[in-house]
Design a protein around this motif. Structure first.
Motif, mmCIF file in Angstrom:
data_model
loop_
_atom_site.group_PDB
_atom_site.id
_atom_site.type_symbol
_atom_site.label_atom_id
_atom_site.label_comp_id
_atom_site.label_asym_id
_atom_site.label_seq_id
_atom_site.Cartn_x
_atom_site.Cartn_y
_atom_site.Cartn_z
ATOM 1 N N VAL A 117 -0.796 -11.480 0.846
ATOM 2 C CA VAL A 117 -1.668 -10.805 1.813
ATOM 3 C C VAL A 117 -0.795 -10.224 2.918
ATOM 4 O O VAL A 117 0.301 -10.723 3.167
ATOM 5 C CB VAL A 117 -2.699 -11.775 2.440
ATOM 6 C CG1 VAL A 117 -3.725 -12.210 1.422
ATOM 7 C CG2 VAL A 117 -2.025 -12.989 3.072
ATOM 8 N N ARG A 118 -1.294 -9.174 3.572
ATOM 9 C CA ARG A 118 -0.512 -8.573 4.661
ATOM 10 C C ARG A 118 -0.633 -9.435 5.914
ATOM 11 O O ARG A 118 -1.686 -9.991 6.195
ATOM 12 C CB ARG A 118 -1.020 -7.157 4.942
ATOM 13 C CG ARG A 118 -0.695 -6.195 3.818
ATOM 14 C CD ARG A 118 -1.103 -4.779 4.142
ATOM 15 N NE ARG A 118 -2.544 -4.639 4.234
ATOM 16 C CZ ARG A 118 -3.145 -3.580 4.768
ATOM 17 N NH1 ARG A 118 -2.425 -2.588 5.261
ATOM 18 N NH2 ARG A 118 -4.455 -3.511 4.816
ATOM 19 N N LYS A 119 0.483 -9.533 6.645
ATOM 20 C CA LYS A 119 0.499 -10.321 7.884
ATOM 21 C C LYS A 119 0.081 -9.454 9.052
ATOM 22 O O LYS A 119 0.438 -8.272 9.108
ATOM 23 C CB LYS A 119 1.939 -10.803 8.162
ATOM 24 C CG LYS A 119 2.261 -12.115 7.505
ATOM 25 C CD LYS A 119 3.475 -12.772 8.136
ATOM 26 C CE LYS A 119 4.752 -11.982 7.940
ATOM 27 N NZ LYS A 119 5.944 -12.832 7.908
ATOM 28 N N ILE A 120 -0.643 -10.045 9.999
ATOM 29 C CA ILE A 120 -1.004 -9.302 11.216
ATOM 30 C C ILE A 120 0.288 -8.986 11.978
ATOM 31 O O ILE A 120 1.160 -9.837 12.107
ATOM 32 C CB ILE A 120 -1.931 -10.153 12.111
ATOM 33 C CG1 ILE A 120 -3.239 -10.455 11.365
ATOM 34 C CG2 ILE A 120 -2.229 -9.444 13.424
ATOM 35 C CD1 ILE A 120 -4.165 -11.413 12.080
ATOM 36 N N CYS A 121 0.399 -7.756 12.449
ATOM 37 C CA CYS A 121 1.589 -7.340 13.204
ATOM 38 C C CYS A 121 1.707 -8.192 14.468
ATOM 39 O O CYS A 121 0.744 -8.302 15.236
ATOM 40 C CB CYS A 121 1.443 -5.863 13.571
ATOM 41 S SG CYS A 121 2.662 -5.306 14.753
ATOM 42 N N ARG A 122 2.878 -8.786 14.672
ATOM 43 C CA ARG A 122 3.061 -9.685 15.828
ATOM 44 C C ARG A 122 2.972 -8.945 17.148
ATOM 45 O O ARG A 122 2.628 -9.506 18.175
ATOM 46 C CB ARG A 122 4.453 -10.350 15.745
ATOM 47 C CG ARG A 122 4.473 -11.591 14.909
ATOM 48 C CD ARG A 122 5.896 -12.087 14.734
ATOM 49 N NE ARG A 122 6.504 -12.480 15.998
ATOM 50 C CZ ARG A 122 7.748 -12.964 16.079
ATOM 51 N NH1 ARG A 122 8.472 -13.105 14.995
ATOM 52 N NH2 ARG A 122 8.264 -13.310 17.239
ATOM 53 N N LEU A 124 0.833 -1.209 0.000
ATOM 54 C CA LEU A 124 0.000 0.000 0.000
ATOM 55 C C LEU A 124 0.865 1.256 0.000
ATOM 56 O O LEU A 124 1.845 1.345 0.726
ATOM 57 C CB LEU A 124 -0.926 0.013 1.226
ATOM 58 C CG LEU A 124 -1.951 -1.135 1.282
ATOM 59 C CD1 LEU A 124 -2.798 -1.033 2.536
ATOM 60 C CD2 LEU A 124 -2.857 -1.126 0.059
ATOM 61 N N LEU A 125 0.450 2.246 -0.814
ATOM 62 C CA LEU A 125 1.220 3.495 -0.938
ATOM 63 C C LEU A 125 0.835 4.468 0.167
ATOM 64 O O LEU A 125 -0.341 4.587 0.495
ATOM 65 C CB LEU A 125 0.866 4.171 -2.261
ATOM 66 C CG LEU A 125 1.842 4.082 -3.421
ATOM 67 C CD1 LEU A 125 1.326 4.939 -4.560
ATOM 68 C CD2 LEU A 125 3.256 4.518 -3.062
ATOM 69 N N ARG A 126 1.837 5.180 0.708
ATOM 70 C CA ARG A 126 1.491 6.251 1.646
ATOM 71 C C ARG A 126 2.517 7.381 1.541
ATOM 72 O O ARG A 126 3.694 7.137 1.284
ATOM 73 C CB ARG A 126 1.389 5.723 3.067
ATOM 74 C CG ARG A 126 2.640 5.049 3.570
ATOM 75 C CD ARG A 126 2.576 4.950 5.076
ATOM 76 N NE ARG A 126 3.862 4.614 5.623
ATOM 77 C CZ ARG A 126 4.150 3.438 6.156
ATOM 78 N NH1 ARG A 126 3.251 2.480 6.172
ATOM 79 N NH2 ARG A 126 5.339 3.208 6.665
ATOM 80 N N THR A 127 2.029 8.616 1.744
ATOM 81 C CA THR A 127 2.921 9.771 1.647
ATOM 82 C C THR A 127 3.717 9.889 2.938
ATOM 83 O O THR A 127 3.147 9.868 4.021
ATOM 84 C CB THR A 127 2.096 11.052 1.436
ATOM 85 O OG1 THR A 127 1.317 10.852 0.260
ATOM 86 C CG2 THR A 127 2.997 12.256 1.236
ATOM 87 N N GLU A 128 5.035 10.027 2.802
ATOM 88 C CA GLU A 128 5.874 10.083 4.002
ATOM 89 C C GLU A 128 6.372 11.512 4.243
ATOM 90 O O GLU A 128 6.577 11.923 5.351
ATOM 91 C CB GLU A 128 7.053 9.117 3.813
ATOM 92 C CG GLU A 128 7.758 8.692 5.063
ATOM 93 C CD GLU A 128 6.912 7.840 6.027
ATOM 94 O OE1 GLU A 128 7.257 7.838 7.211
ATOM 95 O OE2 GLU A 128 5.931 7.205 5.617
ATOM 96 N N ARG A 129 6.593 12.268 3.163
ATOM 97 C CA ARG A 129 7.041 13.653 3.351
ATOM 98 C C ARG A 129 6.807 14.456 2.069
ATOM 99 O O ARG A 129 6.588 13.889 1.003
ATOM 100 C CB ARG A 129 8.519 13.694 3.746
ATOM 101 C CG ARG A 129 9.482 13.247 2.652
ATOM 102 C CD ARG A 129 10.901 13.103 3.143
ATOM 103 N NE ARG A 129 11.568 14.371 3.377
ATOM 104 C CZ ARG A 129 12.858 14.469 3.699
ATOM 105 N NH1 ARG A 129 13.598 13.378 3.831
ATOM 106 N NH2 ARG A 129 13.428 15.640 3.896
ATOM 107 N N THR A 130 6.859 15.790 2.191
ATOM 108 C CA THR A 130 6.768 16.633 0.995
ATOM 109 C C THR A 130 8.035 17.469 0.916
ATOM 110 O O THR A 130 8.650 17.788 1.937
ATOM 111 C CB THR A 130 5.549 17.588 1.066
ATOM 112 O OG1 THR A 130 5.641 18.312 2.279
ATOM 113 C CG2 THR A 130 4.247 16.836 1.021
ATOM 114 N N VAL A 131 8.412 17.802 -0.299
ATOM 115 C CA VAL A 131 9.641 18.567 -0.538
ATOM 116 C C VAL A 131 9.258 19.821 -1.309
ATOM 117 O O VAL A 131 8.304 19.810 -2.093
ATOM 118 C CB VAL A 131 10.624 17.699 -1.387
ATOM 119 C CG1 VAL A 131 11.890 18.464 -1.701
ATOM 120 C CG2 VAL A 131 10.960 16.412 -0.655
#
Length: 541
Positions: free
Chosen positions: A430-435, A197-204
């Motif tokens: 598929v994404r794994k549930i966070c341990r 999944l894409l997500r924005t981390e910062r803007t320049v």
């Protein structure tokens, strides 16, 4: 300060690990590796368990850096280099006391060093490694970009070099598969694809755009002056001492060029087949299929479903001295020692078809064709598998059974398809549930119904609550779900008699084939993933 106890003893007292496990871990760990890290790496404890033990046994408070208000004036007291090397992050200062987030609050050397260097009393708090890395990236990098920003001059490459290095480091630390540099009207977005999944981390700032893109192009040996045509290149680099291969692709848009950087982590790809998440039955069927001397094995699924990883793991498993393995790929993603890999090159006329013909004159035992894109390639691949070669390839189809008519649609004689195919694997990620934030939940009526529909029962399922380690998503990492279709005489007969897909599907179901959705639900039952994830990728089945 808590009395100086040893971590191994504390974990043993808490009943999390045995004396044997500690001894064994001490024997196999790298000389400069801490015991806690080695135990985490071997999966004997989770990071959350480690934190809880340090918190309850030694009274170190645990903080979540994700939302912590960091006092940025302290960044000049603790250097970025020191913070990165020792996995610490300064948070706040009250009179003579400096609160320091540490991954290992029992690292007394670091505490002593910092007390001597700064003259402050150090008060350690615990944070996870990932959160510390992200905080270092966020705050120190921001500080560096602010210091560099005022004198940005288009010809001055230094800030762009620094910024590019930060962007790549963050990508590797977040275990992102892609980095997007998106030119917008007034700014530039830096986005990361993590676990699909894409997500924005910062803007320049917009003023950095052209020098940043020029920097990427210089690294990838692309033409800096060409901004109106798409370009592709690659970079081999060492980032945070991880060897990575970067694929660069540029595309002209109305606001300037968009750059996508694909990160291929060379360390993680060559998994063993046993690490790919096949369930026991599928694993045995697949091993039997690939250990035959000839035949065709197809891996299918959409882009980004982990087909390459499965192919490479299979080739790696078969890679012995007495086998001549040749691949023809576009592009060659990972270079494997002992395997002859050919890169498709349209300019010189080296297409899949042309390459495959030449490869077959090289006396191969095993051939891997990156992708079957047309009927000519398909035909040669099929004939190669009939003349005593083991052939691997991939196709973009939804399910294993649906692959059969797809090959026949490619104008290959049905009897050739029937006799050449050994089996087909369809796969999704598929994404794994966070341990660290996994918890039991009561299944809803709809979820129970999904299980009952497939003849399974369920009393409890798991989900991730969301924590600093998984960026509050509840998921961390991915795993594959698969279906494995093994060709037998009955299926061959049905294909020759033009049986419909649903008839073949009913037959394989009666004979115990585990479909994608079933494999997914079994993994939900085991607490590895959630129903939403399985439905997201397996519904078209």
């Amino acid at each position: 300060m808590a009395e100086r106890k040893r971590l191994g003893d504390i974990l043993k007292d808490a009943g999390l690990v045995s004396e044997e496990q500690i001894k064994e871990t001490l024997n196999v760990k790298k000389s400069d590796q801490k015991l806690g890290d080695a135990l985490l790496e071997r999966g004997l404890i989770t990071e959350q368990q480690l934190i809880e033990v340090l918190e309850f046994q030694l009274g170190f408070p645990h903080v979540s850096l994700y939302r912590y208000p960091v006092d940025t004036s302290l960044l000049s007291i603790v250097s970025k280099d020191f913070a990165t090397r020792n996995m610490v992050m300064p948070l706040k200062k009250e009179e003579n006391q400096l609160t320091l987030a540490m991954n290992d609050p029992m690292d007394y050397y670091t505490i002593d060093d910092l007390q001597i260097a700064t003259g402050f009393q150090i008060s350690p708090v615990i944070a996870t490694k990932d959160e510390i890395i992200q905080a270092i990236n966020k705050y120190y990098n921001l500080k560096e970009s602010e210091e560099a920003a005022p004198e940005v001059d288009e010809s001055d490459q230094a800030p762009a070099i620094k910024l590019m290095n930060q962007i790549l480091q963050t990508g590797v630390q977040l275990k992102a598969s892609d980095i997007h540099i998106d030119a917008q009207e007034t700014k530039v977005l830096i986005r990361y694809r993590v676990d699909g999944l894409l997500r924005t981390e910062r803007t320049v700032t917009k003023s950095m755009q052209s020098s940043l893109i020029a920097r990427v192009k210089i690294m990838a040996n692309l033409n800096i002056t060409e901004t109106r045509l798409p370009q592709d290149g690659r970079i081999k680099a060492n980032i945070n001492s991880v060897p990575v291969d970067l694929r660069i692709s540029t595309l002209p848009t109305v606001y300037g060029e968009k750059v996508v950087i694909r990160i291929l982590d060379l360390g993680s790809v060559l998994n063993r087949l046993s690490e790919l998440g096949f369930n026991k039955v599928n694993y045995q069927r697949y091993m039997k299929m690939i250990e035959q001397p000839s035949g065709m094995v197809l891996i299918t699924g959409p882009t980004g479903s982990g087909k390459s990883s499965t192919l490479y793991a299979s080739l790696n498993h078969l890679n012995t001295d007495d086998q001549n393995i040749i691949t023809i790929e576009d592009p060659v993603e990972y270079q494997i020692e002992g395997i002859n890999q050919v890169q498709v090159n349209k300019q010189t006329g080296l297409t899949f078809t042309h390459g495959l013909r030449s490869v077959l004159r090289q006396d191969p035992d095993i051939v891997m064709v990156g992708e079957i894109r047309d009927s000519e390639t398909a035909e040669i691949a099929v004939r190669a598998s009939l003349t005593g070669h083991l052939v691997f390839s991939t196709l973009h189809t939804n399910g294993a059974v649906a692959t059969i008519p797809r090959l026949i649609d490619m104008d290959i004689e049905p009897y050739l398809v029937v006799s050449s195919l050994s089996g087909i694997v369809a796969q999704r990620l598929v994404r794994k549930i966070c341990r660290d934030c996994k918890r039991k939940v009561e299944p809803t009526a709809m979820e129970r119904e999904q299980f009952e529909k497939r003849g399974l029962s369920i009393n409890e399922i798991y989900s991730g609550k969301g924590c600093g380690n998984c960026q509050y998503t509840g998921y961390r990492g991915r795993l594959a779900i698969q279906e494995v279709l093994v060709m037998d005489d009955e299926i061959r007969k049905m294909m020759m008699n033009n049986s419909s897909i649903s008839e073949i599907r009913n037959y394989v179901w009666r004979n115990g084939m585990i479909f994608l959705i079933d494999d997914g639900l079994l993994k939900v039952k085991k607490g590895l993933t959630t129903i939403e994830e399985v439905m997201r990728v397996a519904l078209d089945d």
